[in-house]
Design an enzyme around this catalytic site. Structure first.
Site, PDB file in Angstrom:
ATOM      1  CE  LYS A 147       6.506  -0.739  10.030  1.00 14.20           C
ATOM      2  NZ  LYS A 147       5.476  -0.123   9.198  1.00 14.20           N
TER       3      LYS A 147
ATOM      4  N   GLY B 272      -4.598  -1.636   4.950  1.00 12.60           N
ATOM      5  CA  GLY B 272      -3.800  -2.754   4.437  1.00 12.60           C
ATOM      6  C   GLY B 272      -4.383  -4.115   4.799  1.00 12.60           C
ATOM      7  NE  ARG B 273      -5.928  -3.488  10.991  1.00 13.44           N
ATOM      8  CZ  ARG B 273      -5.253  -2.340  11.089  1.00 13.44           C
ATOM      9  NH1 ARG B 273      -4.092  -2.203  10.494  1.00 13.44           N
ATOM     10  NH2 ARG B 273      -5.746  -1.330  11.791  1.00 13.44           N
TER      11      ARG B 273
ATOM     12  CD  GLU C 170      -1.179  -4.069  11.416  1.00 16.98           C
ATOM     13  OE1 GLU C 170      -1.809  -3.924  10.354  1.00 16.98           O
ATOM     14  OE2 GLU C 170       0.029  -4.364  11.442  1.00 16.98           O
TER      15      GLU C 170
ATOM     16  CE  LYS D 241      -3.484   2.489   2.576  1.00 15.47           C
ATOM     17  NZ  LYS D 241      -4.315   2.615   3.761  1.00 15.47           N
TER      18      LYS D 241
ATOM     19  CG  HIS E 142      -3.368 -34.649  18.170  1.00 14.46           C
ATOM     20  ND1 HIS E 142      -3.542 -35.841  18.820  1.00 14.46           N
ATOM     21  CD2 HIS E 142      -4.407 -34.544  17.300  1.00 14.46           C
ATOM     22  CE1 HIS E 142      -4.624 -36.450  18.347  1.00 14.46           C
ATOM     23  NE2 HIS E 142      -5.165 -35.679  17.421  1.00 14.46           N
TER      24      HIS E 142
ATOM     25  CD  GLU F  24       9.681  -5.913   6.788  1.00 23.52           C
ATOM     26  OE1 GLU F  24       9.394  -4.792   6.302  1.00 23.52           O
ATOM     27  OE2 GLU F  24       9.458  -6.212   7.980  1.00 23.52           O
TER      28      GLU F  24
END
Ligand code: F6P
Length: 496
Positions: A461, A233-234, A319, A172, A349, A178
């Site tokens: 960041k 973004g999410r 978030e 975005k 499990h 990254e």
């Protein structure tokens, strides 16, 4: 969880777009439901839903709307952002996605580079739909590159064929470290593999709300698929961020995905609170917080295809609502619990011991799918076993078991919801995601939290920059304004 006497049992089975919610094991009686609805009304939930869809600036801290619903507004009824209808621009991107998805013949590999909201949604969808029996697929290898750790990059570059690879950079902001670093690395790999400048140019695509930055990176304008700052973004998988869905499974499947989400939006906008699935799901969590002080929440899809769903939900919920101050900067009493989960029956499990007998009560959303996910001869029997496990776990958690041996005693009273999807396909996947998106926004209203910003991710960041510089300079580091004594000591452990 002993159920209330039959006469007091409130309605517990609700439906939206053929998805069923059964909240019976929440142990909420009629009176408590009434007070929850009263609480929702006094938090002005109905007004919020109207404002959300009307494009009001519900994201107050960033002064903008949160209109991801426009991205799945297939009827194209006008949606105004500050007086301007955004649907023509949304529809234009749909047309471009459709054209592109018909064009990519001979592409063996797609490297989708993005992180967080630019990764989880499409990754989940590609993975989930791959399990749908008989789904039409173009059979490309879809690689998702998110981590700055070169392990992921290395794994992908080992498998991809450079001459028939396309690269989609999804960000975005187009500033995420990254993503830009990984994008540069993939371009470097294409070059090293002998691709010419113009071949690389043709292989690069971008999805972003920052078109100038994508152009500056070297992506040609016709290869840039925009989305807008009014999409968080999410909440963005419905935009061209979901391009891999159309490329791999065809544009009709992508549209089905949007249609499922649209059906839930329609329900969310119009159903009374007492029948409104996202609202009911949010209220069950609020109840468990207020009554029992729960601090964690688990989501367990009894479907291997949905193994990525809890990871997607972690970002969405935590978030959005992992905050300790409200919209006015005042401390909140409740906010987002820790969200975790993975697919059943595997999860049984792993951490179910704690869910049954641990000290903490953790409410669970179980998700089950009516139809098996394969045509194998074992499919029906295995699916029956899968479903019976899902139902049994919920019952065991709710009712517990008293014995003379404390070690074998199950305390019970551990609440859960059950969601049943008729089947898993693009439509119901879209519907499921939209259910939880809408639930997250309702929880935000109930907690008086802005669910659309994420200021808490910034500090780390910023601090990473001087630390990276220090790691790059193998000299011994002393504490300074940016690096404290403990971190300086740790840098020195790496530098020594
Ligand atoms: O983790 C912080 C965050 O800003 C998320 O909100 C977002 O989904 C992710 O980074 C990626 O951001 P972008 O799409 O701008 O690269």
């Amino acid at each position: 969880m002993s159920l209330n006497p039959a006469s007091e049992n409130p309605k517990s089975v609700f439906r939206a777009a053929d998805i069923v919610l059964d909240s019976a094991y929440q142990g909420i009686d009629t009176k408590s439901w009434q007070s929850l609805f009263a609480q929702a009304r006094s938090a002005k939930v109905e007004q919020f839903i109207a404002d959300l869809f009307a494009g009001k600036h519900v994201n107050a801290s960033e002064d903008r709307p949160a209109l991801h619903s426009a991205l799945r507004n297939l009827d194209q009824k006008p949606v105004l952002v500050d007086g301007k209808d955004v649907m023509p621009a949304v529809a234009d991107v749909w047309h471009r996605i459709e054209a592109l998805s018909n064009k990519w013949v001979g592409v063996t590999d797609v490297i989708h580079i993005g992180i967080g909201g630019s990764d989880f949604g499409p990754r989940l969808a590609i993975e989930a739909l791959a399990h749908v029996p008989d789904i039409e697929t173009r059979g490309m290898r879809m690689h998702f590159l998110a981590n700055i750790d070169t392990a992921e990059l290395g794994r992908i570059l080992q498998r991809a064929l450079p001459h028939s690879t396309r690269v989609i950079i999804v960000s975005k902001s187009f500033t995420t470290l990254e993503t830009t670093k990984n994008a540069k690395a993939v371009v470097r790999w294409l070059k090293d593999s002998g691709r010419t400048e113009s071949q690389i140019h043709n292989a690069l695509f971008a999805v972003t709300a920052n078109v100038p930055a994508a152009k500056a990176f070297g992506v040609q304008e016709e290869h840039i698929y925009p989305f807008w700052d009014w999409v968080g973004g999410r909440y963005s998988v419905w935009s061209a961020v979901g391009l891999p869905i159309a490329l791999q499974y065809g544009f009709d499947t992508f549209k089905e995905f949007l249609a499922g989400a649209q059906a839930i939006d329609q329900h969310y906008r119009t159903a009374p609170l007492e029948e409104n699935l996202p609202v009911l799901m949010a209220l069950t969590l609020l109840y468990q917080q207020e009554q029992h002080g729960i601090k964690s929440f688990a989501v367990i899809p009894y479907a291997d295809a949905l193994d990525w769903f809890p990871k997607w939900l972690q970002q969405l919920d935590m978030e959005s609502n992992g905050k300790s101050v409200d919209r006015n900067g005042k401390p909140v009493q409740f906010s987002c619990p820790v969200v975790f989960g993975s697919s059943g029956s595997n999860a049984q499990h792993s951490y179910f011991q704690l869910l049954h007998q641990g000290k903490e009560v953790i409410p669970i959303d179980f998700i089950a799918i009516r139809e098996p996910m394969s045509h194998l001869p074992e499919a029906k029997e295995h699916h029956r076993i899968l479903l019976s496990n899902c139902l049994a776990q919920a019952q065991a958690l709710a009712n517990g078991k008293q014995t003379d041996n404390p070690n074998n005693t199950y305390p019970g009273k551990r609440p859960s919801n059950l969601l049943i999807l008729p089947k898993l396909n693009a439509f119901y996947l879209g519907a499921l995601l939209a259910l939880y998106e809408n639930r997250a926004t309702i929880l935000g209203v109930l907690w008086n939290i802005n669910s659309f910003d994420q200021p808490g991710v910034e500090l780390g960041k910023v601090l990473a920059k001087p630390i990276e510089a220090a790691l790059n300079n193998s000299a011994t580091v002393a504490a300074d304004a940016n690096i404290d004594a403990i971190t300086a000591q740790r840098i020195n452990l790496f530098n020594s």
